[in-house]
Design a protein around this motif. Structure first.
Motif, mmCIF file in Angstrom:
data_model
loop_
_atom_site.group_PDB
_atom_site.id
_atom_site.type_symbol
_atom_site.label_atom_id
_atom_site.label_comp_id
_atom_site.label_asym_id
_atom_site.label_seq_id
_atom_site.Cartn_x
_atom_site.Cartn_y
_atom_site.Cartn_z
ATOM 1 N N PHE A 138 0.824 -1.207 0.000
ATOM 2 C CA PHE A 138 0.000 0.000 0.000
ATOM 3 C C PHE A 138 0.860 1.258 0.000
ATOM 4 O O PHE A 138 0.577 2.217 -0.716
ATOM 5 C CB PHE A 138 -0.926 0.004 1.221
ATOM 6 N N THR A 139 1.936 1.263 0.796
ATOM 7 C CA THR A 139 2.752 2.470 0.902
ATOM 8 C C THR A 139 3.560 2.723 -0.361
ATOM 9 O O THR A 139 4.030 3.836 -0.576
ATOM 10 C CB THR A 139 3.706 2.374 2.101
ATOM 11 N N ARG A 140 3.735 1.727 -1.204
ATOM 12 C CA ARG A 140 4.500 1.893 -2.446
ATOM 13 C C ARG A 140 3.621 2.292 -3.626
ATOM 14 O O ARG A 140 4.119 2.603 -4.702
ATOM 15 C CB ARG A 140 5.216 0.585 -2.801
ATOM 16 N N GLU A 141 2.322 2.287 -3.430
ATOM 17 C CA GLU A 141 1.393 2.489 -4.545
ATOM 18 C C GLU A 141 1.147 3.971 -4.805
ATOM 19 O O GLU A 141 0.683 4.697 -3.914
ATOM 20 C CB GLU A 141 0.061 1.806 -4.232
ATOM 21 N N PRO A 142 1.452 4.474 -6.006
ATOM 22 C CA PRO A 142 1.116 5.867 -6.329
ATOM 23 C C PRO A 142 -0.393 6.006 -6.516
ATOM 24 O O PRO A 142 -1.001 5.265 -7.266
ATOM 25 C CB PRO A 142 1.869 6.130 -7.634
ATOM 26 N N LEU A 143 -0.986 6.951 -5.805
ATOM 27 C CA LEU A 143 -2.436 7.131 -5.861
ATOM 28 C C LEU A 143 -2.774 8.485 -6.478
ATOM 29 O O LEU A 143 -2.081 9.482 -6.232
ATOM 30 C CB LEU A 143 -3.038 7.045 -4.451
ATOM 31 N N PRO A 144 -3.849 8.563 -7.244
ATOM 32 C CA PRO A 144 -4.239 9.841 -7.861
ATOM 33 C C PRO A 144 -4.488 10.950 -6.841
ATOM 34 O O PRO A 144 -4.295 12.129 -7.158
ATOM 35 C CB PRO A 144 -5.521 9.481 -8.620
ATOM 36 N N ILE A 145 -4.886 10.595 -5.625
ATOM 37 C CA ILE A 145 -5.218 11.616 -4.626
ATOM 38 C C ILE A 145 -3.995 12.412 -4.191
ATOM 39 O O ILE A 145 -4.110 13.507 -3.649
ATOM 40 C CB ILE A 145 -5.908 10.966 -3.403
ATOM 41 N N PHE A 146 -2.779 11.877 -4.442
ATOM 42 C CA PHE A 146 -1.558 12.599 -4.093
ATOM 43 C C PHE A 146 -1.152 13.619 -5.163
ATOM 44 O O PHE A 146 -0.163 14.340 -4.990
ATOM 45 C CB PHE A 146 -0.394 11.627 -3.892
ATOM 46 N N ALA A 147 -1.896 13.688 -6.260
ATOM 47 C CA ALA A 147 -1.484 14.539 -7.387
ATOM 48 C C ALA A 147 -1.449 16.025 -7.027
ATOM 49 O O ALA A 147 -0.707 16.791 -7.652
ATOM 50 C CB ALA A 147 -2.417 14.315 -8.579
ATOM 51 N N TRP A 148 -2.194 16.459 -6.013
ATOM 52 C CA TRP A 148 -2.191 17.876 -5.621
ATOM 53 C C TRP A 148 -0.788 18.341 -5.254
ATOM 54 O O TRP A 148 -0.474 19.535 -5.365
ATOM 55 C CB TRP A 148 -3.126 18.104 -4.431
ATOM 56 N N GLN A 149 0.074 17.404 -4.807
ATOM 57 C CA GLN A 149 1.411 17.768 -4.357
ATOM 58 C C GLN A 149 2.244 18.410 -5.461
ATOM 59 O O GLN A 149 3.160 19.196 -5.181
ATOM 60 C CB GLN A 149 2.128 16.530 -3.811
ATOM 61 N N HIS A 150 1.942 18.106 -6.712
ATOM 62 C CA HIS A 150 2.718 18.662 -7.822
ATOM 63 C C HIS A 150 2.680 20.192 -7.834
ATOM 64 O O HIS A 150 3.594 20.834 -8.360
ATOM 65 C CB HIS A 150 2.207 18.116 -9.158
ATOM 66 N N GLN A 151 1.640 20.786 -7.246
ATOM 67 C CA GLN A 151 1.522 22.246 -7.232
ATOM 68 C C GLN A 151 2.569 22.894 -6.324
ATOM 69 O O GLN A 151 2.924 24.057 -6.510
ATOM 70 C CB GLN A 151 0.129 22.651 -6.747
ATOM 71 N N LEU A 152 3.082 22.145 -5.335
ATOM 72 C CA LEU A 152 4.016 22.704 -4.356
ATOM 73 C C LEU A 152 5.412 22.101 -4.450
ATOM 74 O O LEU A 152 6.307 22.505 -3.713
ATOM 75 C CB LEU A 152 3.479 22.467 -2.925
ATOM 76 N N GLU A 153 5.593 21.155 -5.338
ATOM 77 C CA GLU A 153 6.862 20.425 -5.390
ATOM 78 C C GLU A 153 7.983 21.264 -6.007
ATOM 79 O O GLU A 153 7.744 22.163 -6.822
ATOM 80 C CB GLU A 153 6.682 19.137 -6.207
ATOM 81 N N THR A 154 9.204 20.927 -5.632
ATOM 82 C CA THR A 154 10.389 21.503 -6.244
ATOM 83 C C THR A 154 10.738 20.704 -7.493
ATOM 84 O O THR A 154 10.150 19.662 -7.774
ATOM 85 C CB THR A 154 11.567 21.479 -5.263
ATOM 86 N N SER A 155 11.731 21.155 -8.226
ATOM 87 C CA SER A 155 12.085 20.514 -9.492
ATOM 88 C C SER A 155 12.630 19.107 -9.305
ATOM 89 O O SER A 155 12.603 18.298 -10.225
ATOM 90 C CB SER A 155 13.121 21.367 -10.236
ATOM 91 N N SER A 156 13.113 18.786 -8.099
ATOM 92 C CA SER A 156 13.694 17.458 -7.866
ATOM 93 C C SER A 156 12.690 16.467 -7.294
ATOM 94 O O SER A 156 13.064 15.393 -6.838
ATOM 95 C CB SER A 156 14.878 17.573 -6.898
ATOM 96 N N ALA A 157 11.402 16.806 -7.325
ATOM 97 C CA ALA A 157 10.385 15.969 -6.695
ATOM 98 C C ALA A 157 10.131 14.697 -7.494
ATOM 99 O O ALA A 157 10.351 14.633 -8.706
ATOM 100 C CB ALA A 157 9.085 16.755 -6.540
ATOM 101 N N SER A 158 9.633 13.701 -6.779
ATOM 102 C CA SER A 158 9.222 12.459 -7.416
ATOM 103 C C SER A 158 8.003 12.719 -8.289
ATOM 104 O O SER A 158 7.102 13.477 -7.918
ATOM 105 C CB SER A 158 8.884 11.404 -6.346
ATOM 106 N N THR A 159 7.968 12.103 -9.453
ATOM 107 C CA THR A 159 6.853 12.326 -10.374
ATOM 108 C C THR A 159 5.644 11.467 -10.021
ATOM 109 O O THR A 159 4.550 11.730 -10.492
ATOM 110 C CB THR A 159 7.282 12.010 -11.819
#
Length: 236
Positions: A138-159
């Protein structure tokens, strides 16, 4: 008729001041709060009842967006009671609980850079002292609900952010990133984003009552399963 008016007048004279003092105390000073989930274990347990200090951050005026000045600003590490930002239907405890009142720990304040790698939180590049949480599917699974984070991420963030691997992201000014101490059983800012300053309601101070919600018999456990050792526990 005059006797009835006299009775009503006496009731108003004796009861209304008590009601006003009670409501005023609840609004401005302290308010009870109970723990419904295990998201803050082991610090707070399901079945704990807490007094929330509303003066610390400034009492909120009901039915408005106004808060009076407090005597301290929220700090990283504080446990805080707050009104959640609107939650996606997939993570709500009940369908109609869009903005529930929650209790979590502040792990980031405005300007902080946060990231999590393999279950360990990094604040401004420094790993927190607690150990990493063991990974699961579960902790390794990318979920669509985390997509909001892209608005605050730096250039080195995980995609493809997951529960255990996300960021770096920068917390906006006058906002706070909240996380439960029980990281893998907590719906927190990782899911709904940072919390505005105006949403903070206070800090829990002491456990005044607690009982085991799983032990004993239904309807009786609130009396028979009291956790006596937790009564009077100061919350940190």
């Amino acid at each position: 008729m005059s006797r009835f008016r006299h009775t009503v007048r006496e009731l108003a004279r004796n009861v209304l001041p008590v009601v006003a003092v009670t409501l005023g105390t609840r609004v401005a000073l302290a308010e009870p709060y109970h723990i419904p989930s295990g998201s803050m274990e082991p610090t707070l347990l399901v079945g704990d009842w807490l007094f929330v200090n509303k003066l610390r951050y400034g009492p909120h005026v009901p039915l408005t967006h106004v808060s009076l000045p407090g005597y301290a600003e929220p700090r990283r590490g504080d446990i805080a009671v707050f009104v959640s930002p609107p939650q996606d239907p997939s993570i709500r405890m009940a369908p109609d609980e869009i903005t529930p009142v929650l209790v979590k720990r502040i792990v980031g304040v405005g300007g902080d850079t946060l990231a999590m790698r393999a279950g360990r939180l990094y604040v401004n590049g420094v790993a927190e002292s607690r150990g990493a949480t063991p990974a699961s599917d579960f902790t390794r699974e990318p979920l669509p609900i985390f997509a909001w984070q892209h608005q605050l991420e730096t250039s080195s963030a995980s995609t493809r952010p997951t529960l255990h691997d996300w960021g770096p992201l920068v917390v906006p000014r006058d906002m706070y990133f909240m996380m439960g101490d029980n990281r893998d059983d907590s719906v927190d800012s990782r899911f709904y984003g940072p919390v505005p300053r105006a949403n903070l309601r206070g800090t829990p101070t002491v456990v005044y009552y607690s009982y085991d919600t799983e032990a004993g018999l239904d309807w009786f456990r609130a009396v028979t399963e009291i956790r006596w050792r937790r009564l009077g526990t100061w919350i940190r």
